[in-house]
Design an enzyme around this catalytic site. Structure first.
Site, PDB file in Angstrom:
ATOM      1  N   GLU A  42       0.854  -1.194   0.000  1.00 20.24           N
ATOM      2  CA  GLU A  42       0.000   0.000   0.000  1.00 20.24           C
ATOM      3  C   GLU A  42       0.888   1.242   0.000  1.00 20.24           C
ATOM      4  OE1 GLU A  42      -3.690   1.798   2.666  1.00 20.24           O
ATOM      5  OE2 GLU A  42      -2.130   0.633   3.662  1.00 20.24           O
ATOM      6  N   LYS A 114      -9.593   1.456  -2.461  1.00 19.44           N
ATOM      7  CA  LYS A 114      -9.793   0.932  -1.110  1.00 19.44           C
ATOM      8  C   LYS A 114     -11.194   1.251  -0.594  1.00 19.44           C
ATOM      9  CE  LYS A 114      -7.407   1.109   3.392  1.00 19.44           C
ATOM     10  NZ  LYS A 114      -6.244   1.733   4.089  1.00 19.44           N
ATOM     11  N   CYS A 154      -5.037  -3.226   2.701  1.00 15.42           N
ATOM     12  CA  CYS A 154      -4.792  -2.992   4.121  1.00 15.42           C
ATOM     13  C   CYS A 154      -6.012  -3.208   5.022  1.00 15.42           C
ATOM     14  CB  CYS A 154      -4.203  -1.594   4.307  1.00 15.42           C
ATOM     15  SG  CYS A 154      -3.299  -1.387   5.874  1.00 15.42           S
TER      16      CYS A 154
END
Length: 273
Positions: A42, A114, A154
């Site tokens: 990330e 995300k 993440c």
């Protein structure tokens, strides 16, 4: 089918020019070691919690020098690259945290923004990702020559429903690029990733940020490759560098055949109180 994968564990700083050069070199090194597809963490191009300073360096996708450098390196070395994510300008006032799957011709084959943003208070650390970033709305499964790849980033790892949806949509590998904090990493990193692999019967590939960063934060490292049976095949520890793992795609069907949890899920209702 056996697949050779490369993981790049980085200590990303606040200068995308430096990161672009480093990533391109590391992709070449991983390719020279036999990697057919390479995974990066990330925020591979810029990791800066100073939002005003970061804003001066964040570009739209078409103008991002890190993305351009990685695409060129993928084409130069004829490898697939999962660029875990970059901070990019979106359509409004906020940024987006977007990952890319890049083919061996340098073309982008899939994008993922995300979905779950990191808004937490850890006592000594507080993070409010939604203050600067817009959340994505679409789960993404991308085709590769070795099987379907589910894309996450993440904090998404804490949401099993997303990973189950990716597996039901055909994913055999799930990428979890990350910049995990040390407190959450020490407590939860290994167990969360092993759980996502076991629940879905997927290979889980988690390239991570590590160490003390130029913006003052500290990340956990321990980039992992985990089998569909939940076994840790590779743990890169805390040092930046390149890891190589060889994974057998037949392990997906083997694990799902032993425990077909994806097939056994039943509808239910919650009662009370």
């Amino acid at each position: 089918m056996t697949l050779s994968i490369g993981l790049i564990q980085t200590n990303t700083g606040i200068d995308p020019v430096i990161e672009a050069e480093l990533l391109a070199a590391q992709i070449g090194e991983a390719a020279a070691k036999g990697a057919q597809i390479i995974f990066t963490p990330e925020m591979s191009g810029l990791l800066d919690r100073d939002r005003s300073r970061a804003a001066s360096k964040i570009r739209h996708e078409a103008d991002d020098i890190v993305l351009a450098a990685v695409r060129a390196a993928a084409a130069r070395h004829h490898v697939w690259v999962h660029l875990g994510s970059l901070a990019l300008r979106g359509t409004g006032d906020k940024f987006v945290n977007r990952g890319f799957l890049i083919g061996p011709d340098g073309e982008i084959t899939a994008r993922y923004a995300k979905i779950h943003l990191f808004d937490v208070a850890l006592g000594t650390e507080s993070w409010r990702e939604s203050a600067a970033y817009d959340a994505g709305e679409e789960a993404v499964v991308a085709a590769t020559p070795w099987g379907a790849l589910g894309l996450t980033i993440c904090y998404d790892v804490r949401f099993p429903a997303l990973h189950r949806a990716l597996a039901l949509a055909g994913a055999q590998i799930i990428a979890v690029p990350a910049a995990f904090t040390r407190p959450t990493g020490q407590a939860h990193w290994h167990v969360l990733l092993r759980a996502r692999a076991i629940e879905t019967g997927c290979w889980v590939i988690a390239a991570a940020q590590t160490g003390e960063h130029a913006d003052g934060r500290a990340t956990y490292g321990h980039s992992l490759v985990i089998s569909p049976w939940g076994e840790v095949v590779l743990d890169m520890g805390e040092a930046p560098g390149i890891g190589i793992a060889h994974i057998d795609m037949a392990a997906v069907a083997a694990a799902r055949g032993k425990v077909p949890a994806l097939e056994h899920a039943r509808p239910f209702r919650v009662v009370g109180p």
